[in-house]
Design a protein around this motif. Structure first.
Motif, short mmCIF file in Angstrom:
data_model
loop_
_atom_site.label_atom_id
_atom_site.label_comp_id
_atom_site.label_asym_id
_atom_site.label_seq_id
_atom_site.Cartn_x
_atom_site.Cartn_y
_atom_site.Cartn_z
N SER A 1 0.89 -1.50 0.08
CA SER A 1 -0.08 0.29 0.41
C SER A 1 0.77 1.16 -0.02
O SER A 1 0.29 2.48 -0.12
CB SER A 1 -0.70 -0.26 1.55
N ARG A 2 2.30 1.43 0.24
CA ARG A 2 3.29 2.56 0.07
C ARG A 2 3.72 1.92 -0.75
O ARG A 2 4.35 1.59 -1.52
CB ARG A 2 3.88 2.35 1.67
N MET A 3 3.82 3.77 -1.81
CA MET A 3 4.24 3.96 -3.07
C MET A 3 5.02 5.34 -2.92
O MET A 3 5.15 6.47 -1.55
CB MET A 3 3.13 3.80 -3.86
N VAL A 4 6.14 5.12 -3.55
CA VAL A 4 6.97 6.76 -3.36
C VAL A 4 7.36 6.60 -5.17
O VAL A 4 7.26 6.17 -5.99
CB VAL A 4 8.38 6.96 -3.14
N ILE A 5 7.62 8.01 -5.20
CA ILE A 5 7.59 8.52 -6.58
C ILE A 5 9.18 9.09 -6.11
O ILE A 5 8.93 9.76 -5.62
CB ILE A 5 7.21 9.51 -7.70
N ILE A 6 10.03 8.64 -7.03
CA ILE A 6 11.12 9.89 -7.06
C ILE A 6 11.74 10.78 -8.64
O ILE A 6 12.05 9.61 -9.24
CB ILE A 6 12.62 8.73 -6.72
N GLU A 7 11.61 11.78 -8.29
CA GLU A 7 11.82 13.03 -8.95
C GLU A 7 13.15 13.77 -9.44
O GLU A 7 13.38 13.44 -7.72
CB GLU A 7 10.48 13.71 -9.52
N GLU A 8 13.61 13.87 -10.36
CA GLU A 8 14.51 15.12 -10.47
C GLU A 8 14.26 16.71 -11.34
O GLU A 8 14.06 15.46 -12.40
CB GLU A 8 15.88 14.21 -10.56
N TRP A 9 14.40 17.28 -10.76
CA TRP A 9 14.52 18.23 -12.04
C TRP A 9 15.91 19.28 -12.08
O TRP A 9 15.84 19.35 -10.36
CB TRP A 9 13.07 19.49 -10.82
N THR A 10 15.38 19.89 -12.86
CA THR A 10 16.23 21.08 -13.02
C THR A 10 16.59 21.79 -11.98
O THR A 10 17.42 22.62 -12.42
CB THR A 10 16.99 21.52 -14.57
N SER A 11 15.79 22.83 -11.58
CA SER A 11 15.35 23.66 -10.83
C SER A 11 13.66 23.63 -10.01
O SER A 11 12.99 22.78 -9.74
CB SER A 11 15.41 24.98 -11.25
N GLN A 12 13.62 24.42 -9.36
CA GLN A 12 12.77 24.99 -8.57
C GLN A 12 11.43 25.05 -9.77
O GLN A 12 10.49 24.76 -9.09
CB GLN A 12 12.52 25.15 -6.75
N ASP A 13 11.71 25.96 -10.32
CA ASP A 13 10.76 26.26 -11.32
C ASP A 13 10.24 25.86 -12.10
O ASP A 13 8.97 25.62 -12.41
CB ASP A 13 12.07 27.43 -12.28
N ALA A 14 10.92 24.82 -12.32
CA ALA A 14 10.84 23.48 -13.09
C ALA A 14 9.63 22.81 -12.48
O ALA A 14 8.36 22.25 -13.07
CB ALA A 14 11.64 22.54 -14.00
N LEU A 15 9.91 22.38 -11.38
CA LEU A 15 8.78 21.56 -10.37
C LEU A 15 7.81 22.35 -10.52
O LEU A 15 6.44 22.00 -10.60
CB LEU A 15 9.35 21.51 -8.94
N ASP A 16 7.85 23.48 -10.38
CA ASP A 16 6.84 24.34 -10.30
C ASP A 16 5.76 24.13 -11.10
O ASP A 16 4.30 24.33 -11.14
CB ASP A 16 7.41 26.21 -9.51
N LEU A 17 6.18 24.82 -12.00
CA LEU A 17 5.44 24.04 -13.19
C LEU A 17 4.90 22.68 -13.20
O LEU A 17 3.59 22.64 -14.25
CB LEU A 17 6.56 24.69 -14.71
N HIS A 18 5.37 22.15 -12.49
CA HIS A 18 4.92 20.57 -12.80
C HIS A 18 3.74 20.56 -12.47
O HIS A 18 2.05 20.13 -12.66
CB HIS A 18 6.32 19.66 -12.52
N PHE A 19 3.64 21.58 -10.90
CA PHE A 19 2.30 21.37 -10.32
C PHE A 19 1.56 22.34 -11.14
O PHE A 19 -0.38 21.82 -10.41
CB PHE A 19 3.01 21.75 -9.01
N GLN A 20 1.62 22.91 -12.19
CA GLN A 20 0.92 23.32 -12.75
C GLN A 20 0.16 22.76 -13.85
O GLN A 20 -1.17 23.27 -14.41
CB GLN A 20 0.89 24.73 -13.24
N THR A 21 0.48 21.75 -14.65
CA THR A 21 0.47 21.37 -14.91
C THR A 21 -0.67 20.61 -15.52
O THR A 21 -1.69 20.27 -14.09
CB THR A 21 1.28 19.75 -15.77
N PRO A 22 -1.91 20.02 -16.77
CA PRO A 22 -3.25 19.85 -16.25
C PRO A 22 -2.87 18.03 -16.01
O PRO A 22 -3.71 17.58 -14.77
CB PRO A 22 -3.92 19.12 -17.67
N HIS A 23 -2.31 17.17 -16.04
CA HIS A 23 -2.12 15.97 -15.53
C HIS A 23 -1.86 16.21 -14.35
O HIS A 23 -1.94 14.55 -13.38
CB HIS A 23 -0.88 15.36 -16.29
N PHE A 24 -1.13 17.02 -13.77
CA PHE A 24 -0.63 17.03 -12.23
C PHE A 24 -2.02 17.09 -11.54
O PHE A 24 -2.21 16.22 -10.63
CB PHE A 24 0.65 18.08 -11.56
N LYS A 25 -2.75 18.10 -11.97
CA LYS A 25 -4.45 18.55 -11.74
C LYS A 25 -5.26 17.79 -11.47
O LYS A 25 -5.50 16.86 -10.21
CB LYS A 25 -4.48 19.67 -11.96
#
Length: 96
Positions: free
Chosen positions: A49-73
């Motif tokens: 029942s426990r899962m993780v996603i390990i992600e790597e991003w070039t910057s905080q700005d790129a991650l912030d944009l990820h949080f705004q994408t339709p697939h993330f929402k």
């Protein structure tokens, strides 16, 4: 300096497969985003029942944009129905 994220999830009883499917559906659109270097879900073999996603991003700005994408929402709405508790996000940077 890249930014590594570990997002943790705990599925409601009986919703493990649904959670795995939702997380796997995020791989391709996330990898295609500018600034995404890695995006991989994992399951705890001792506690499915426990899962993780390990992600790597070039910057905080790129991650912030990820949080705004339709697939993330979309997945955020789906997770509300599948998770036993709110998901966690840990931000990590290189030691050096």
């Amino acid at each position: 300096m890249s930014l590594t994220i570990i997002a943790g999830f705990t599925a409601k009883t009986g919703r493990e497969d649904d959670l795995r499917t939702a997380l796997e559906a995020m791989i391709e659109p996330s990898i295609d985003e500018p600034g995404c270097l890695a995006y991989q879900p994992y399951t705890d073999p001792n506690e499915p029942s426990r899962m993780v996603i390990i992600e790597e991003w070039t910057s905080q700005d790129a991650l912030d944009l990820h949080f705004q994408t339709p697939h993330f929402k979309h997945v955020a709405e789906v997770l509300d129905r599948l998770l036993a508790e709110p998901f966690t996000i840990r931000h990590l940077t290189d030691v050096n």
